[in-house]
Design an enzyme around this catalytic site. Structure first.
Site, PDB file in Angstrom:
ATOM      1  N   CYS A 214       0.710  -1.270  -0.077  1.00 35.70           N
ATOM      2  CA  CYS A 214       0.110   0.006   0.009  1.00 35.70           C
ATOM      3  C   CYS A 214       0.854   1.178  -0.125  1.00 35.70           C
ATOM      4  CB  CYS A 214      -1.092   0.012   1.216  1.00 35.70           C
ATOM      5  SG  CYS A 214      -2.501   0.987   0.804  1.00 35.70           S
TER       6      CYS A 214
ATOM      7  N   HIS B 281      -3.521  -5.452   2.775  1.00 34.72           N
ATOM      8  CA  HIS B 281      -2.879  -5.527   4.325  1.00 34.72           C
ATOM      9  C   HIS B 281      -3.574  -6.884   4.738  1.00 34.72           C
ATOM     10  CE1 HIS B 281      -1.753  -1.256   4.194  1.00 34.72           C
ATOM     11  NE2 HIS B 281      -2.848  -1.129   3.735  1.00 34.72           N
TER      12      HIS B 281
HETATM   13  N1  GLN Z   1      -1.813   7.022   2.293  1.00 30.15           N
HETATM   14  C1  GLN Z   1      -2.328   5.878   1.283  1.00 30.15           C
HETATM   15  C2  GLN Z   1      -3.804   6.104   0.774  1.00 30.15           C
HETATM   16  O1  GLN Z   1      -4.663   6.401   1.304  1.00 30.15           O
HETATM   17  C3  GLN Z   1      -1.809   4.623   1.657  1.00 30.15           C
HETATM   18  C4  GLN Z   1      -2.796   4.015   2.547  1.00 30.15           C
HETATM   19  C5  GLN Z   1      -2.462   2.447   3.169  1.00 30.15           C
HETATM   20  O2  GLN Z   1      -1.283   2.480   3.223  1.00 30.15           O
HETATM   21  N2  GLN Z   1      -3.365   1.813   3.605  1.00 30.15           N
HETATM   22  O3  GLN Z   1      -3.847   5.827  -0.263  1.00 30.15           O
END
Ligand code: GLN
Length: 246
Positions: free
Chosen positions: A92, A194
């Site tokens: 992510c 995740h």
């Molecule tokens: N901040 C990034 C987004 O919102 C990554 C989010 C994350 O790592 N879950 O896209």
């Protein structure tokens, strides 16, 4: 021989249990009779010499802004390792920063490393929920996504999963059609999943270990006994994950 597993930015980029990916590699490596050494890299640390496997997690936009300058400092090392086929898993937030850029929904532009030929634009609406996808390389993958960023693969960038069965993945596509997830460049894998992702998707864990061994001209040995009875947990977790609602 010890397989060294490097975790990037455990302080700032470790959301939804992403650190568990390191433990999943360690436990799986034990089953192949391999010794491991876990190393952690945070801002300002000395970058360890030639790690065998590199793992990075997700984070909030603020966490990504915090690490971006430091990430560019270690960029030449990461790029050289990527070119040398070092296996990496970026989840992510770090997946986005391993791409060309991440433009946050506030309009801040975080220039990325360009290891993945992808571009990410943050939107108001977050994409949240369970994901099931199909990858020609790894089979069915399961996990959970929560991101504002919508990621577009450029040129010949290869998705990790060509088809998303449940959820969104890289971007919401053409009215929810033609959805794909993640990206693969050489032995670097980027994904929105995740969970942590590796305990439920051992095909990726095995790929990381096998590639690290091949880089040392070694072969993946036969898998050994399962002292903690993890196989049944993996099977059950995948079964449940495949039937979860969005
Ligand atoms: N901040 C990034 C987004 O919102 C990554 C989010 C994350 O790592 N879950 O896209």
């Amino acid at each position: 021989m010890k397989l060294s597993i490097l975790q990037l930015y455990s302080h700032d980029m470790n959301i939804y249990g992403d650190c568990g990916n390191v433990l999943a590699v360690q436990r799986r490596a034990e089953r192949y009779g391999l010794d491991t050494e876990i190393k952690v890299y945070n801002q300002g640390d000395a970058f360890p010499e030639d790690p065998d496997i590199i793992i990075g997690g997700g984070g909030q936009d603020s966490g990504q802004s915090k690490v971006i300058d430091d990430l560019h400092k270690i960029s030449p090392k990461l790029k050289a390792l990527a070119e040398k086929n070092t296996p990496m898993l970026m989840v992510c937030g770090l997946y986005q920063l391993f791409g060309n850029f991440f433009k946050t929904h506030n309009g801040e532009i975080l220039k990325g490393l360009g290891i993945f030929d992808i571009e990410t634009n943050g939107r108001e609406k977050r994409l949240i929920g369970n994901v099931v996808s199909q990858s020609s390389q790894f089979g069915t993958l399961v996990g959970y996504e929560n991101h504002s960023g919508q990621t577009f693969l450029k040129n010949s960038a290869k998705p990790l999963a060509e088809t998303v069965i449940l959820g969104i993945g890289n971007n919401s596509g053409n009215n929810g059609k033609n959805l794909n997830e993640g990206c693969v460049y050489k032995s670097c894998i980027g994904t929105y999943l995740h969970g942590s992702v590796l305990p439920k998707n051992p095909a990726i864990t095995d790929f990381l270990i096998k590639t690290a061994l091949e880089n040392k001209s070694m072969q993946l040995p036969e898998i050994g006994p399962d002292p903690y009875k993890t196989d049944i947990f993996i099977e059950n977790a995948r079964k449940v994950a495949k039937n979860l609602k969005r």
